[in-house]
Design an enzyme around this catalytic site. Structure first.
Site, PDB file in Angstrom:
ATOM      1  CG  ASN A  15      -3.729  -2.619   6.717  1.00  0.00           C
ATOM      2  OD1 ASN A  15      -3.580  -2.185   5.577  1.00  0.00           O
ATOM      3  ND2 ASN A  15      -4.699  -3.480   7.023  1.00  0.00           N
TER       4      ASN A  15
ATOM      5  CG  HIS B 126      -5.102  -6.469  -0.539  1.00  0.00           C
ATOM      6  ND1 HIS B 126      -6.382  -6.413  -0.038  1.00  0.00           N
ATOM      7  CD2 HIS B 126      -5.122  -7.352  -1.570  1.00  0.00           C
ATOM      8  CE1 HIS B 126      -7.152  -7.231  -0.743  1.00  0.00           C
ATOM      9  NE2 HIS B 126      -6.422  -7.798  -1.683  1.00  0.00           N
TER      10      HIS B 126
ATOM     11  CB  THR C 220      -7.144  -6.297   9.299  1.00  0.00           C
ATOM     12  OG1 THR C 220      -7.431  -7.426   8.482  1.00  0.00           O
ATOM     13  CG2 THR C 220      -7.472  -5.030   8.534  1.00  0.00           C
TER      14      THR C 220
ATOM     15  CE  LYS D 137      -3.975  -2.237   2.208  1.00  0.00           C
ATOM     16  NZ  LYS D 137      -4.951  -2.178   3.333  1.00  0.00           N
TER      17      LYS D 137
END
Length: 267
Positions: free
Chosen positions: A203, A206, A179, A99
């Site tokens: 976080n 994915h 998560t 991310k």
């Protein structure tokens, strides 16, 4: 391992001179690392069985590109039931995405992936539009975090990867951790989210949660009909090519990390 054991795949090669896609059976013999090719149209031997050490068993899976005597062969299917049974149990695919919050850690995360038994079958950087992000996370539409998540995902570059390996979906989910980053730091302190994640939707990574999701997400990122656009700036830049021996030695992550640590941007 039986002395005559072999794995056979259907491969395609685009013959630019004839503007044709030619199809072959590619047989791989693990015992002596030899290969053999048969032209499926003529049913004739195209390449006599010979040693070809640059192709390893880990290189062979659906969607992979095998280079044989300068020909890039795309593996499109299994050619027999024996090969299918063997590889469908040991060569599962999943989709992984780094991310925007972990741009500076791309190399470190790739290094973890390389040393966790995964093969990176495909990788690309992308800058999602809001529409892209909403399509990718469509299953979460209506949930409280949907707007924050989609706005965050399209805020900067992401890196998508097709990971291949035994029980790839479950192993990648375990590797990235829970998560919630705070939960990850308590329950899985060595996980990627515990180390690199911050909070909420930031976080780090994915991971697909099922074979169906993995297939859809891989197609979304790498399929012929992908809506994602190239990210290269093509100005004030240079080209970097990571050579095959670095890939085989699982040192790609270290190279990428060095590039970023020296102040370069990867586009």
């Amino acid at each position: 391992m039986a002395s005559d054991e072999r794995f056979v795949f259907i491969v395609e090669w685009y013959d630019a001179a004839a503007s044709l896609i030619r199809t072959y059976n590619l047989a791989y013999y693990p015992k002596d690392k030899t290969i053999e090719m048969v032209d499926l149209k003529t049913k004739k031997l195209f390449l006599k069985r010979c040693e070809y050490p640059s192709i390893q068993l880990n290189d062979l899976y659906i969607g992979a590109i095998a280079t044989v005597h300068s020909r890039q062969l795309k593996i499109v299917d299994y050619a027999d039931l024996f090969t299918r049974k063997h590889f469908e149990s040991s060569k599962e695919k999943t989709f992984a995405m780094i991310k925007p919050d972990c741009y500076q850690h791309i190399g470190k995360i790739i290094d973890i992936i390389e040393h966790s038994g995964f093969v990176i079958g495909n990788i690309r950087m992308a800058k999602m539009s809001l529409a892209n992000a909403e399509e990718f996370y469509a299953e979460h539409k209506g949930k409280p975090f949907f707007t924050n998540l989609t706005n965050f995902i399209c805020s900067d570059f992401v890196v998508g990867m097709e990971l291949v390996g035994e029980e790839a979906i479950a192993r990648w989910r375990k590797l990235i951790g829970p998560t919630n980053c705070e939960v990850a730091r308590k329950e899985a302190p060595n996980s990627i989210r515990a180390i690199f994640g911050t909070e909420g939707v930031k976080n780090a990574c994915h991971g697909s949660d099922s074979p169906g999701s993995a297939s859809r997400e891989i197609e979304f990122f790498f399929g012929e009909k992908t809506k994602l656009k190239p990210t290269a700036f093509l100005t004030n830049c240079t080209s970097c090519v990571i050579k095959p021996h670095i890939v085989m030695e699982a040192n790609v992550g270290k190279i990428v990390d060095k590039i970023l640590s020296e102040g370069f941007e990867i586009s």
